[in-house]
Design a protein around this motif. Structure first.
Motif, mmCIF file in Angstrom:
data_model
loop_
_atom_site.group_PDB
_atom_site.id
_atom_site.type_symbol
_atom_site.label_atom_id
_atom_site.label_comp_id
_atom_site.label_asym_id
_atom_site.label_seq_id
_atom_site.Cartn_x
_atom_site.Cartn_y
_atom_site.Cartn_z
ATOM 1 N N GLY A 150 1.164 -1.325 -0.224
ATOM 2 C CA GLY A 150 -0.373 0.054 -0.156
ATOM 3 C C GLY A 150 1.106 1.366 -0.109
ATOM 4 N N TYR A 151 1.790 0.897 0.308
ATOM 5 C CA TYR A 151 2.993 2.445 0.248
ATOM 6 C C TYR A 151 2.447 3.297 0.994
ATOM 7 C CZ TYR A 151 5.147 0.702 -4.552
ATOM 8 O OH TYR A 151 5.697 0.258 -5.630
ATOM 9 N N THR A 152 2.338 2.990 2.239
ATOM 10 C CA THR A 152 2.073 3.610 3.247
ATOM 11 C C THR A 152 3.131 3.762 3.856
ATOM 12 O OG1 THR A 152 1.453 1.271 4.949
ATOM 13 C CG2 THR A 152 -0.338 2.687 3.918
ATOM 14 N N ALA A 153 3.043 5.203 4.907
ATOM 15 C CA ALA A 153 4.885 5.291 5.659
ATOM 16 C C ALA A 153 4.522 4.198 6.753
ATOM 17 C CB ALA A 153 4.231 6.854 6.587
ATOM 18 N N PRO A 154 6.057 3.871 6.529
ATOM 19 C CA PRO A 154 7.135 4.552 6.474
ATOM 20 C C PRO A 154 7.841 3.575 5.264
ATOM 21 C CG PRO A 154 8.531 3.039 7.525
ATOM 22 C CD PRO A 154 6.984 2.768 7.937
ATOM 23 N N PHE A 155 7.032 3.018 4.048
ATOM 24 C CA PHE A 155 7.280 2.321 2.675
ATOM 25 C C PHE A 155 6.383 3.476 1.658
ATOM 26 C CE2 PHE A 155 6.737 -0.358 5.894
ATOM 27 C CZ PHE A 155 7.549 -1.058 6.977
ATOM 28 N N ALA A 156 6.384 4.908 1.666
ATOM 29 C CA ALA A 156 5.267 5.559 0.758
ATOM 30 C C ALA A 156 6.860 6.073 -0.212
ATOM 31 C CB ALA A 156 4.862 6.119 1.495
#
Length: 166
Positions: A150-156
């Motif tokens: 989902g590209y949510t923080a911290p993976f955005a």
């Protein structure tokens, strides 16, 4: 500004040494503690000979979570490599955790997958993982698959901490 050096120590469930290396202590934010390694940093798997990593990377050690996350600088083809682990513990200048085999990986081409499920199954028997370790590892893997996909923080986006080591 010079950074403090810390020791990063991954172990297996029986206490044996897994990956270990020195890293720069970069800082802390809402996601946890960040360390970094410049290209050429040496790391060792157990007692094997050291290897020099060709690319810079940072590692996030979240608070109270059963995982760590490595963010690689380009041109490494692996963008994010999350290890399912016990909760990272800090003792002075060392952070240590038990690697529980499962890995959530995002490649630069967008592929995302859960790796080493066979190793996780094998080690449940070999190391006699307690039920709560199995449950926590699976829950962390499920959480990370959703967060990384989902590209949510911290993976955005690439973390700002990478700027300190590239």
């Amino acid at each position: 500004m010079p950074f403090e050096t810390v020791n990063v120590v991954y172990r297996k469930y029986d206490g044996s040494l897994h990956w270990h290396h020195s890293a720069l202590l970069l800082g802390e934010d809402e996601h946890g503690v960040w360390t970094g390694c410049v290209a050429g940093t040496l790391g060792r798997k157990g007692s094997e000979p050291p290897v020099a990593w060709p690319y810079a990377f940072v590692i996030l050690f979240p608070r109270d979570a059963w995982w760590t996350a490595l963010f690689n600088a380009e041109p490494n083809r692996t963008e994010i490599y999350c290890d399912i682990t016990t909760v990272p513990e800090w003792r002075g200048d060392e952070v240590t955790m038990v690697d529980l085999d499962l890995d959530v990986i995002r490649k630069r081409d967008g592929r995302i997958y859960l790796d080493d499920e066979d190793e996780f199954e094998e080690h449940q028997v070999r190391y006699a993982y307690p039920a709560e370790v199995i449950t926590s590892a699976r829950a962390s893997a499920d959480h990370l698959m959703k967060a990384v996909t989902g590209y949510t923080a911290p993976f955005a986006a690439p973390p700002r901490w990478l700027d300190h080591v590239v």
